[in-house]
Design a protein around this motif. Structure first.
Motif, PDB file in Angstrom:
ATOM      1  N   LEU A   1      28.081 -41.812  33.252  1.00 38.78           N
ATOM      2  CA  LEU A   1      26.645 -41.831  32.996  1.00 38.78           C
ATOM      3  C   LEU A   1      26.308 -41.077  31.719  1.00 38.78           C
ATOM      4  N   ALA A   2      26.872 -39.906  31.567  1.00 41.36           N
ATOM      5  CA  ALA A   2      26.579 -39.085  30.383  1.00 41.36           C
ATOM      6  C   ALA A   2      26.996 -39.807  29.105  1.00 41.36           C
TER       7      ALA A   2
ATOM      8  N   ASN B   1      22.536 -35.496  35.506  1.00 43.26           N
ATOM      9  CA  ASN B   1      22.792 -36.911  35.757  1.00 43.26           C
ATOM     10  C   ASN B   1      23.193 -37.103  37.210  1.00 43.26           C
TER      11      ASN B   1
ATOM     12  N   GLY C   1      22.942 -41.097  29.957  1.00 39.95           N
ATOM     13  CA  GLY C   1      22.322 -40.422  31.090  1.00 39.95           C
ATOM     14  C   GLY C   1      21.612 -41.356  32.033  1.00 39.95           C
ATOM     15  N   THR C   2      21.147 -40.753  33.126  1.00 42.96           N
ATOM     16  CA  THR C   2      20.458 -41.472  34.197  1.00 42.96           C
ATOM     17  C   THR C   2      19.307 -42.308  33.676  1.00 42.96           C
TER      18      THR C   2
ATOM     19  N   ARG D   1      15.127 -38.363  28.602  1.00 43.75           N
ATOM     20  CA  ARG D   1      15.746 -37.206  29.228  1.00 43.75           C
ATOM     21  C   ARG D   1      14.880 -35.953  29.259  1.00 43.75           C
TER      22      ARG D   1
END
Length: 251
Positions: free
Chosen positions: A245-246, A208, A250-251, A118
């Motif tokens: 997602l979070a 995200n 995350g992404t 991240r």
């Protein structure tokens, strides 16, 4: 003089490795059935917003190209073609590539994994030359200029390449009033948002972008986005997807 065009950012639909909880990076898997459904839903959302792209740019990777072609076919009935830009390819996840998130969490712990995934400047440990050579045989990576497929990459390195695409390609198209659809990946689009919105390190760390949800950017003169960070065309569904997602790191 025409007004500035509209930019839509779209993360590709779910891929087979996304579905397995693996770090995909420069690997080139296809979409899942769910991913193709996400692409069709994105097209329906764009149609409801009366957005018909004149220019469609995709990464060279199969999951993005397939998403772009599905969306384009449904919106334009084949009258617009998909162009590829290697700068939109996903970041290299180094030695994490292909591995399951759950395994990596157990091996390195959440703080280290979060830092690699991240933060703006951190890069995961590099993959071996043999691993990189094997990945380089895929069509998507072979289409990249020599030396641009790297053993590992930070998000800042991705931002460097998408910044060139923004200034050399996207801004001129938007300045001419074109309606532009960009189909990319979680990290290449995070990097593009960083460039467009001048995000801080904390802001980009918390950003995200869910699969299959069109994010619209409109611009004041000077390419000042309004509102900052763009607007999801289906805000309720996008907010739910961002929350999922979070919760997953995350992404």
């Amino acid at each position: 003089m025409p007004g500035l065009g509209t930019l839509i950012l779209l993360r590709h639909g779910q891929s087979t490795l996304n579905a397995q909880g693996r770090f995909t990076g420069l690997l080139d898997p296809p979409l899942t059935t769910r991913g193709r459904g996400e692409a069709r839903h994105a097209a329906e959302t764009l149609a409801a917003a009366a957005f018909i792209p004149e220019i469609i740019l995709s990464s060279t990777m199969a999951r993005a190209v397939e998403t772009a072609e599905l969306v384009t076919g449904l919106l334009t009935a084949g009258t617009a073609s998909v162009q590829t830009a290697w700068e939109l390819n996903e970041r290299s996840y180094g030695s994490l590539t292909g591995r399951r998130r759950k395994e990596l969490l157990a091996e390195f712990g959440p703080q280290v994994l979060h830092y690699w995934r991240r933060s703006l400047y951190a890069a995961p440990p590099p993959m071996t030359p043999r691993q990189l050579a094997a990945i380089g045989r895929s069509h998507a990576v072979a289409a990249m200029p020599p030396g641009t497929a790297r053993p590992t990459e930070s998000l800042n390195a991705v931002a460097t390449r998408v910044r060139g695409l923004w200034h050399q390609t996207l801004r001129p198209l938007l300045h001419a009033g074109s309606e532009v659809l960009v189909v990319g990946h979680g990290n290449s689009l995070r990097a593009l948002c960083l460039v467009i919105d001048s995000l801080t390190e904390d802001e980009v760390e918390g950003l995200n972008l869910p699969t299959g949800h069109p994010l619209e950017y409109r611009f004041h003169p000077g390419f000042v986005p309004y509102p900052r960070a763009g607007t999801y065309l289906d805000p309720g569904a996008a907010a739910d997807a961002v929350g999922v997602l979070a919760a997953d790191g995350g992404t």
